[in-house]
Design an enzyme around this catalytic site. Structure first.
Site, PDB file in Angstrom:
ATOM      1  CB  ALA A   1      -9.015  29.552 -31.466  1.00 23.42           C
TER       2      ALA A   1
ATOM      3  N   GLY B   1     -18.890  14.728   0.747  1.00 24.69           N
ATOM      4  CA  GLY B   1     -18.510  13.886   1.056  1.00 24.69           C
ATOM      5  C   GLY B   1     -18.600  13.255   0.040  1.00 24.69           C
TER       6      GLY B   1
HETATM    7  C1  HXC Z   1     -27.379   9.803  10.163  1.00 24.15           C
HETATM    8  C2  HXC Z   1     -28.238  11.027  10.727  1.00 24.15           C
HETATM    9  C3  HXC Z   1     -26.456  11.200   9.775  1.00 24.15           C
HETATM   10  C4  HXC Z   1     -25.805  10.461   9.335  1.00 24.15           C
HETATM   11  C5  HXC Z   1     -27.506  13.531  10.209  1.00 24.15           C
HETATM   12  N1  HXC Z   1     -28.373  12.868  11.172  1.00 24.15           N
HETATM   13  N2  HXC Z   1     -26.781  12.590   9.653  1.00 24.15           N
HETATM   14  N3  HXC Z   1     -27.797   9.755  10.901  1.00 24.15           N
HETATM   15  N4  HXC Z   1     -26.125   9.146   9.631  1.00 24.15           N
HETATM   16  N5  HXC Z   1     -25.232  10.671   7.793  1.00 24.15           N
HETATM   17  C6  HXC Z   1     -29.421  12.661  11.592  1.00 24.15           C
HETATM   18  C7  HXC Z   1     -28.881  13.266  12.496  1.00 24.15           C
HETATM   19  O1  HXC Z   1     -28.483  12.090  13.911  1.00 24.15           O
HETATM   20  C8  HXC Z   1     -30.703  13.574  13.250  1.00 24.15           C
HETATM   21  O2  HXC Z   1     -31.289  12.709  14.115  1.00 24.15           O
HETATM   22  C9  HXC Z   1     -30.943  14.130  11.858  1.00 24.15           C
HETATM   23  O3  HXC Z   1     -30.972  12.936  11.011  1.00 24.15           O
HETATM   24  C10 HXC Z   1     -31.140  15.401  11.705  1.00 24.15           C
HETATM   25  O4  HXC Z   1     -29.960  15.673  12.537  1.00 24.15           O
HETATM   26  P1  HXC Z   1     -29.737  17.233  12.338  1.00 24.15           P
HETATM   27  O5  HXC Z   1     -27.868  17.615  12.690  1.00 24.15           O
HETATM   28  O6  HXC Z   1     -30.358  17.336  13.400  1.00 24.15           O
HETATM   29  O7  HXC Z   1     -30.233  18.633  11.225  1.00 24.15           O
HETATM   30  P2  HXC Z   1     -30.108  19.818  10.755  1.00 24.15           P
HETATM   31  O8  HXC Z   1     -28.963  20.498  12.044  1.00 24.15           O
HETATM   32  O9  HXC Z   1     -30.287  20.364   9.754  1.00 24.15           O
HETATM   33  O10 HXC Z   1     -28.355  19.104  10.300  1.00 24.15           O
HETATM   34  C11 HXC Z   1     -27.703  18.753   9.233  1.00 24.15           C
HETATM   35  C12 HXC Z   1     -26.120  18.422   8.397  1.00 24.15           C
HETATM   36  C13 HXC Z   1     -25.795  17.241  10.231  1.00 24.15           C
HETATM   37  C14 HXC Z   1     -25.980  19.383   8.160  1.00 24.15           C
HETATM   38  C15 HXC Z   1     -26.181  16.666   8.041  1.00 24.15           C
HETATM   39  O11 HXC Z   1     -27.509  16.505  10.650  1.00 24.15           O
HETATM   40  C16 HXC Z   1     -24.544  16.963   9.845  1.00 24.15           C
HETATM   41  O12 HXC Z   1     -23.354  17.703   9.803  1.00 24.15           O
HETATM   42  N6  HXC Z   1     -24.876  15.818   9.970  1.00 24.15           N
HETATM   43  C17 HXC Z   1     -23.298  14.780   9.576  1.00 24.15           C
HETATM   44  C18 HXC Z   1     -22.758  15.204   8.118  1.00 24.15           C
HETATM   45  C19 HXC Z   1     -21.460  14.030   7.993  1.00 24.15           C
HETATM   46  O13 HXC Z   1     -20.839  14.075   8.442  1.00 24.15           O
HETATM   47  N7  HXC Z   1     -22.057  12.675   7.118  1.00 24.15           N
HETATM   48  C20 HXC Z   1     -21.077  11.805   7.161  1.00 24.15           C
HETATM   49  C21 HXC Z   1     -20.218  11.977   6.000  1.00 24.15           C
HETATM   50  S1  HXC Z   1     -18.844  11.134   4.586  1.00 24.15           S
HETATM   51  P3  HXC Z   1     -32.778  12.889  15.263  1.00 24.15           P
HETATM   52  O14 HXC Z   1     -32.731  11.585  15.397  1.00 24.15           O
HETATM   53  O15 HXC Z   1     -31.807  13.673  15.850  1.00 24.15           O
HETATM   54  O16 HXC Z   1     -33.578  13.775  14.381  1.00 24.15           O
HETATM   55  C22 HXC Z   1     -19.819  10.607   3.668  1.00 24.15           C
HETATM   56  C23 HXC Z   1     -19.104   9.430   2.586  1.00 24.15           C
HETATM   57  C24 HXC Z   1     -19.518   9.061   1.648  1.00 24.15           C
HETATM   58  O17 HXC Z   1     -20.819  10.959   3.197  1.00 24.15           O
HETATM   59  C25 HXC Z   1     -18.478   7.887   0.949  1.00 24.15           C
HETATM   60  C26 HXC Z   1     -19.472   7.774  -0.953  1.00 24.15           C
HETATM   61  C27 HXC Z   1     -18.085   7.212  -1.340  1.00 24.15           C
END
Ligand code: HXC
Length: 516
Positions: free
Chosen positions: A407, A171
């Site tokens: 170049a 993202g």
């Molecule tokens: C809050 C989150 C989180 C997030 C993961 N967790 N991502 N909590 N916000 N963005 C939490 C999970 O709920 C979980 O909590 C713990 O972190 C570990 O995550 P897992 O999914 O169990 O780990 P894993 O299987 O290794 O997968 C990791 C991951 C996946 C690939 C990062 O968690 C994921 O896809 N997360 C969402 C990514 C996402 O969509 N982010 C937002 C992007 S938009 P528990 O309590 O169960 O341990 C963005 C906009 C930014 O970033 C803009 C800036 C300008």
């Protein structure tokens, strides 16, 4: 509470903070063959030098029951330490806490060390491994990211900024590394993309894996986003250490010298034979670099992206030098869109941080064709001219063979404010190669000739004798000397020594407007 109890309380809190999201999360990270944020910092910094800040900081979110999910440090380890004896600020996202997702608090921690880095002229290293914006925090996370981006921009050209990507970076989060000077990505376990495979499938119906879309292999070959694809975390950490050894602390300092045990007068007889007699035959320009640099060491950057240009650092007589070189063994070393972007960005980095630039030239010209023109080779090739012309660091150019057309102008020619320009006797400096030139100049003559091929061959010989040499340029002072290849190392070191006190400026302005 007695003083003793207060000390005990500190000890307990510290121990809790050191566990991040808890032992089970740390075990999970280890089971995936990864280091934790703290381990990465310990491996990178000199032993015992790390001072952590904000270890007790907590998030302030009450949405979705978050008041019950709090961990000291809130998903990031930040602080100050030393790398090879020199101060650095560092942050490492802690995947054990909610996947290192970015909260407002976490962003504040990053911003704090970035502000300190800028105020004190100390580089900032960021180790990324995060699930992106903390979803529960909504706008706080977006605001936090943007505060970081703003600081990345303000710090650009003030202190070196290095990004390691050790896990997910998706993202808008990708834009912080993108705004820093160098990105090092660990193969397989890390990825960077704006939108992941699921969104790509939904929007475009394209099937692509995480690795294909944002892995280190892709970013170091196709997009050019990443500077180095590390085999593993240890390799990434070593690369960051090596890279830092060439960089100054900030834009007001010079890069650090290193002791030089390689004789500065060392000749390389091999270089007298490296240019093939056939002008279309290739040779490896990296050999020219390693034959001339201290102890044959060349620290290459963006090795697999646009390999027709080679960039990186080396030392000459102990001084750190940035090198830009055409690579005749890949697409004849032609300049194109990607190689121009690669070269220009590196030149501008060196100029920001007072790193002298050495350019090796063997270039047949800019790549022609619809793909290049449609892709904006004019706009992108102009970046090379812009970057060299605006740079004020000491600049030395060595033409080894071809230097044709636009170049010639673009590859640190005398006219772009380069200080010392040398050519080997094998230099060919002209508007274009003999074949093309003769076909334009003698089209009518060839038509009228009894034997057009023989006629053109004779004219080509004439052209080569007259133009394809370094002496036309040397007569005019555009080449300062024609040098024996074997003595190139000594001549480079001497040249840089003679201009080491260079003071050059650009006209006062807010900033220029490089063609983007
Ligand atoms: C809050 C989150 C989180 C997030 C993961 N967790 N991502 N909590 N916000 N963005 C939490 C999970 O709920 C979980 O909590 C713990 O972190 C570990 O995550 P897992 O999914 O169990 O780990 P894993 O299987 O290794 O997968 C990791 C991951 C996946 C690939 C990062 O968690 C994921 O896809 N997360 C969402 C990514 C996402 O969509 N982010 C937002 C992007 S938009 P528990 O309590 O169960 O341990 C963005 C906009 C930014 O970033 C803009 C800036 C300008």
């Amino acid at each position: 509470m007695s003083t003793k109890e207060k000390l005990e309380q500190l000890k307990q809190k510290r121990a809790k903070a050191l566990l991040g999201g808890g032992q089970d999360k740390i075990d999970k990270i280890h089971s995936q063959g990864k280091y934790t944020a703290r381990e990465r910092i310990q491996l990178l910094l000199d032993p015992g030098t790390f001072e952590e800040y904000d270890a007790f900081k907590l998030h302030r979110c009450y949405n979705f029951g978050m008041e019950k999910i709090k961990f000291f440090g809130d998903g990031i380890v930040t602080g100050y330490g030393k790398l090879a004896g020199r101060p650095v600020y560092i942050y490492a996202q802690d995947f054990s806490v909610l996947a290192g997702s970015l909260s407002g608090t976490l962003a504040e921690k990053i911003c704090k060390i970035m502000d300190l880095g800028m105020k004190n002229g100390i580089p900032v290293i960021g180790l990324n491994d995060s699930g992106g914006a903390r979803i529960q925090e909504g706008i706080e996370a977006l605001a936090g990211y943007t505060e970081i981006f703003t600081r990345n921009v303000l710090a650009s050209g003030v202190v070196p900024q290095i990004s390691g990507v050790f896990g997910p970076c998706a993202g808008g989060a990708v834009y912080s590394p993108a705004l820093t000077d160098f990105i090092i990505q660990v193969k397989i376990q890390s990825y960077m993309f704006l939108t992941g495979p699921k969104v790509v499938k939904t929007v475009l119906n394209e099937d692509v894996t995480t690795e294909q879309l944002g892995g280190a292999a892709m970013h170091t070959t196709k997009s050019g986003v990443t500077d180095y694809a590390a085999e593993n975390e240890d390799d990434a950490i070593q690369y960051i250490k090596d890279l830092m050894s060439y960089l100054p602390q900030n834009n007001l300092e010079n890069p650090p010298d290193a002791p030089c045990d390689d004789p500065i007068t060392r000749r390389s007889e091999l270089l007298n034979d490296i240019i093939p007699d056939n002008p279309n035959a290739a040779y490896d320009m990296k050999k020219v670099i390693t034959e001339t640099a201290d102890n044959g060491i060349f620290f290459e950057i963006k090795k697999n992206f646009a390999p027709n240009i080679v960039i990186g650092f080396a030392r000459y007589g102990g001084k750190a030098i940035g090198i830009v070189a055409n690579q005749p063994s890949y697409y004849a070393g032609v300049l194109d869109i990607d190689s121009s972007i690669k070269g220009a960005r590196f030149i501008r980095f060196c100029d920001c941080f007072n790193i002298p630039i050495l350019t090796f030239v063997d270039v047949p010209g800019f790549l022609p064709g619809t793909a290049q023109e449609f892709g904006g080779v004019i706009r992108n090739g102009a970046k090379m001219l812009y970057a060299y012309a605006e740079s004020t660091v000491p600049k030395v150019t060595i033409i080894t063979r071809k230097s044709y057309g636009g170049a010639y102008c673009a590859m640190s020619s005398k006219h772009l404010r380069t200080d010392i320009n040398y050519s080997w006797p094998t230099g060919e400096i002209a508007v274009m190669g003999s074949k093309g030139a003769v076909e334009v100049l003698h089209a009518k003559g060839a038509k009228a000739a009894e034997d057009p091929r023989a006629f053109l061959a004779e004219k080509e010989n004439e052209y080569n004798e007259q133009f394809s040499n370094p002496y036309c340029a040397a007569e005019r002072g555009y080449i300062d000397d024609v040098i024996e290849p074997a003595e190139t190392r000594y001549r480079i070191i001497n040249a840089f020594e003679s201009i080491s006190g260079k003071r050059d400026t650009i006209p006062m302005k807010k900033h220029g407007n490089i063609p983007l």
